[in-house]
Design a protein around this motif. Structure first.
Motif, PDB file in Angstrom:
ATOM      1  N   ASP A  79       0.804  -1.228   0.000  1.00  0.00           N
ATOM      2  CA  ASP A  79       0.000   0.000   0.000  1.00  0.00           C
ATOM      3  C   ASP A  79       0.831   1.268   0.000  1.00  0.00           C
ATOM      4  O   ASP A  79       0.367   2.314  -0.433  1.00  0.00           O
ATOM      5  CB  ASP A  79      -0.952   0.005   1.198  1.00  0.00           C
ATOM      6  N   GLN A  80       2.057   1.210   0.527  1.00  0.00           N
ATOM      7  CA  GLN A  80       2.915   2.390   0.554  1.00  0.00           C
ATOM      8  C   GLN A  80       3.387   2.774  -0.844  1.00  0.00           C
ATOM      9  O   GLN A  80       3.678   3.930  -1.102  1.00  0.00           O
ATOM     10  CB  GLN A  80       4.148   2.143   1.431  1.00  0.00           C
ATOM     11  N   LYS A  81       3.484   1.808  -1.718  1.00  0.00           N
ATOM     12  CA  LYS A  81       3.978   2.063  -3.062  1.00  0.00           C
ATOM     13  C   LYS A  81       2.875   2.699  -3.898  1.00  0.00           C
ATOM     14  O   LYS A  81       1.961   2.029  -4.346  1.00  0.00           O
ATOM     15  CB  LYS A  81       4.456   0.776  -3.743  1.00  0.00           C
ATOM     16  N   THR A  82       2.955   3.995  -4.063  1.00  0.00           N
ATOM     17  CA  THR A  82       1.915   4.683  -4.816  1.00  0.00           C
ATOM     18  C   THR A  82       2.198   4.703  -6.309  1.00  0.00           C
ATOM     19  O   THR A  82       1.320   4.988  -7.097  1.00  0.00           O
ATOM     20  CB  THR A  82       1.761   6.129  -4.316  1.00  0.00           C
ATOM     21  N   MET A  83       3.453   4.399  -6.689  1.00  0.00           N
ATOM     22  CA  MET A  83       3.807   4.411  -8.100  1.00  0.00           C
ATOM     23  C   MET A  83       4.814   3.297  -8.391  1.00  0.00           C
ATOM     24  O   MET A  83       5.738   3.070  -7.617  1.00  0.00           O
ATOM     25  CB  MET A  83       4.433   5.767  -8.473  1.00  0.00           C
TER      26      MET A  83
END
Length: 158
Positions: A79-83
């Protein structure tokens, strides 16, 4: 290095081949990484020997055609990886993978992006590359022809 016209023609070809791909410039990627490195997952879409010469710090190798992308994403995407930023030598292989992942996963715009000019553009603009965790001074040129888009002092022997 080849002229800006060569880059222009190449980028036009990439955009027309993969019209649904979202793109990010090397400068905007650098800013995103500086702002919150944990929010970006970097995927290197080159042959293993290209990756082993050098890569952008933190990048994960997913194979020449992205054949390992699903496995890598399952293990590293959270979830932390937005891209998820995909790159290759000049942006063709990575644009193909970014578009494929976006379509397969029904992802919103900006989730899977292609790094325009990819590692050649990154290194040409003076941004660092690494090998075995240490600063590297060369990038694999892919071929003698494509390597002309890479500053001469950055080209590793093929």
């Amino acid at each position: 290095m080849l002229s800006d016209m060569s880059w222009w023609a190449l980028l036009r070809k990439i955009h027309s081949s993969f019209p649904d791909t979202d793109n990010i410039s090397v400068d905007d990627l650098d800013k995103a990484l500086a702002g919150n490195r944990d929010a970006v997952l970097l995927l290197d879409v080159r042959a293993k020997e290209e990756f082993e010469v050098s890569h952008i710090e933190g990048a994960l190798w997913v194979g020449n055609d992205g054949e390992l992308a699903d496995e890598v994403l399952e293990k590293h995407l959270n979830d932390q990886k937005t891209m998820v930023a995909c790159y290759c030598s000049v942006g063709y292989r990575s644009a193909k993978l970014a578009e494929k992942l976006k379509k397969e996963r029904g992802a919103p715009d900006g989730k899977f992006v292609n790094v325009e000019k990819s590692i050649f553009g990154w290194a040409n603009s003076g941004k660092p590359v690494v090998k075995d965790g240490q600063k590297a001074s060369a990038v694999h040129p892919f071929s003698s022809v494509w390597g002309l888009l890479l500053n001469q002092e950055l080209r590793s022997p093929i």
